[in-house]
Design a protein around this motif. Structure first.
Motif, PDB file in Angstrom:
ATOM      1  N   ASP A   1       0.833  -1.209   0.000  1.00  0.00           N
ATOM      2  CA  ASP A   1       0.000   0.000   0.000  1.00  0.00           C
ATOM      3  C   ASP A   1       0.864   1.255   0.000  1.00  0.00           C
ATOM      4  O   ASP A   1       0.526   2.257  -0.648  1.00  0.00           O
ATOM      5  N   PHE A   2       1.957   1.223   0.730  1.00  0.00           N
ATOM      6  CA  PHE A   2       2.884   2.353   0.779  1.00  0.00           C
ATOM      7  C   PHE A   2       3.483   2.609  -0.596  1.00  0.00           C
ATOM      8  O   PHE A   2       3.545   3.750  -1.072  1.00  0.00           O
ATOM      9  N   ILE A   3       3.919   1.545  -1.273  1.00  0.00           N
ATOM     10  CA  ILE A   3       4.489   1.685  -2.615  1.00  0.00           C
ATOM     11  C   ILE A   3       3.451   2.239  -3.577  1.00  0.00           C
ATOM     12  O   ILE A   3       3.736   3.137  -4.382  1.00  0.00           O
ATOM     13  N   ASP A   4       2.218   1.727  -3.496  1.00  0.00           N
ATOM     14  CA  ASP A   4       1.152   2.233  -4.364  1.00  0.00           C
ATOM     15  C   ASP A   4       0.907   3.715  -4.116  1.00  0.00           C
ATOM     16  O   ASP A   4       0.686   4.488  -5.055  1.00  0.00           O
ATOM     17  N   SER A   5       0.942   4.145  -2.853  1.00  0.00           N
ATOM     18  CA  SER A   5       0.722   5.554  -2.537  1.00  0.00           C
ATOM     19  C   SER A   5       1.805   6.426  -3.160  1.00  0.00           C
ATOM     20  O   SER A   5       1.519   7.512  -3.684  1.00  0.00           O
ATOM     21  N   MET A   6       3.049   5.975  -3.120  1.00  0.00           N
ATOM     22  CA  MET A   6       4.134   6.739  -3.735  1.00  0.00           C
ATOM     23  C   MET A   6       3.930   6.872  -5.239  1.00  0.00           C
ATOM     24  O   MET A   6       4.109   7.953  -5.815  1.00  0.00           O
ATOM     25  N   LEU A   7       3.546   5.781  -5.884  1.00  0.00           N
ATOM     26  CA  LEU A   7       3.360   5.817  -7.334  1.00  0.00           C
ATOM     27  C   LEU A   7       2.156   6.664  -7.719  1.00  0.00           C
ATOM     28  O   LEU A   7       2.188   7.394  -8.719  1.00  0.00           O
TER      29      LEU A   7
END
Length: 318
Positions: free
Chosen positions: A22-28
């Motif tokens: 979820d953190f990676i998705d938020s960054m992207l």
């Protein structure tokens, strides 16, 4: 451009940290939506590592600032330097003029520093004396913060919080994930971290952003987005408990953020239009730092995420 073109960026970040999808998705999503990201979590959860991995995978200048109580606005903005040979002042740019800025432990700095960062995030420019300087076309702030209960931390101003497109919360890894973290640490010890073969160019990133902004969002879903945000301001219309729990709702900037992030979410999923589930998936990260709950809600252990989850079940989908 397609989501496949962004896969090397995701893969590079995922190779540096374990889990935290979820953190990676938020960054992207923030990268595609031209927004800033606030990351909250306890120390040692790879927040800084993940942000540095994103910066390595995207073409541009990267700078990290460790926020401390003695930090000055000029440490961010830059300052005028007097040149004796020219007999005039010359502006020396500060870290804010980089493409990707990591503001580490942002909630440890005083108010004057936060106001300098606020102008850069909100206006894409900074002001020194009587002159205003534009920032680069690619300018993204990724700010990490420890929970405010930690010693030496302060609440960020609400106006500044509203400028963050999303807030990601990084949690402790599971037992299996922590075992993988130990294995990854043993493999990487003594060896330089792998770097992406070819960072994503800014030209390709800007093309992706145009594709995302062109993704179809039905007018009926505009009404759904506005209904969700309006419900944070008038929660008692939907549920008496929601009315007891919320002091202040989200601003119209939240509606804009939901539309932008829902398009990015749909684009990442490979869909050709925005659906209600795309909106619902991004709403928690957009609202969790924009809502002010009552003391009664805090006493009952109600979090903003719990408030938003309840709200999503009550507002009708068109």
């Amino acid at each position: 451009m397609t989501p496949t073109d962004l896969k090397p960026v995701r893969d590079h970040i995922a190779a540096q940290i374990i889990g935290q999808a979820d953190f990676i998705d938020s960054m992207l999503i923030c990268l595609l939506s031209d927004g800033h990201l606030l990351v909250e979590g306890m120390p040692g959860l790879a927040k800084t590592t993940a942000v540095k991995a994103l910066a390595e995978a995207v073409e541009g200048d990267f700078h990290r600032i460790q926020f401390t109580p003695d930090l000055l606005p000029s440490d961010l903005i830059g300052t005028d330097i007097y040149r004796h040979e020219k007999g005039e002042f010359e502006f020396r740019p500060g870290p804010l003029f980089h493409n990707i800025l990591l503001a580490d432990e942002v909630n440890r700095a005083p108010a004057k520093v936060q106001s300098a960062l606020l102008e850069a995030m909100a206006e894409h420019q900074i002001t020194v004396g009587l002159r205003t300087y534009p920032l680069p076309d690619l300018f993204m702030v990724l700010a990490t913060q420890n929970p405010v209960e930690q010693e030496g931390t302060y609440h960020l101003p609400e106006a500044q919080l509203d400028r963050f497109l999303m807030q990601a919360v990084v949690t402790y890894p599971s037992r299996e994930e922590e075992l993988k973290i130990l294995e990854l640490d043993a493999q990487q010890r003594g060896e330089p971290a792998a770097r992406p073969a070819a960072p994503l160019s800014q030209a390709d990133l800007f093309r992706m952003r145009r594709d995302v902004s062109a993704l179809y969002l039905d007018p009926k879903l505009h009404h759904y987005i506005v209904d969700l945000i309006q419900a944070t301001r008038q929660p008692r219309r939907y549920d008496p408990d929601l009315g007891r729990w919320c002091r202040f709702g989200a601003s119209p900037r939240a509606s804009i953020a939901v539309a932008r992030c829902a398009r990015a979410r749909a684009w990442l999923d490979g869909d050709e239009f925005v659906a209600p589930h795309h909106i619902q998936s991004v709403v928690p990260a957009i609202l969790r730092h924009r809502l002010l709950l009552t003391f009664e809600a805090e006493a009952e252990g109600i979090t903003t995420d719990a408030f938003v989850d309840r709200l999503l079940t009550l507002v009708a989908i068109p």
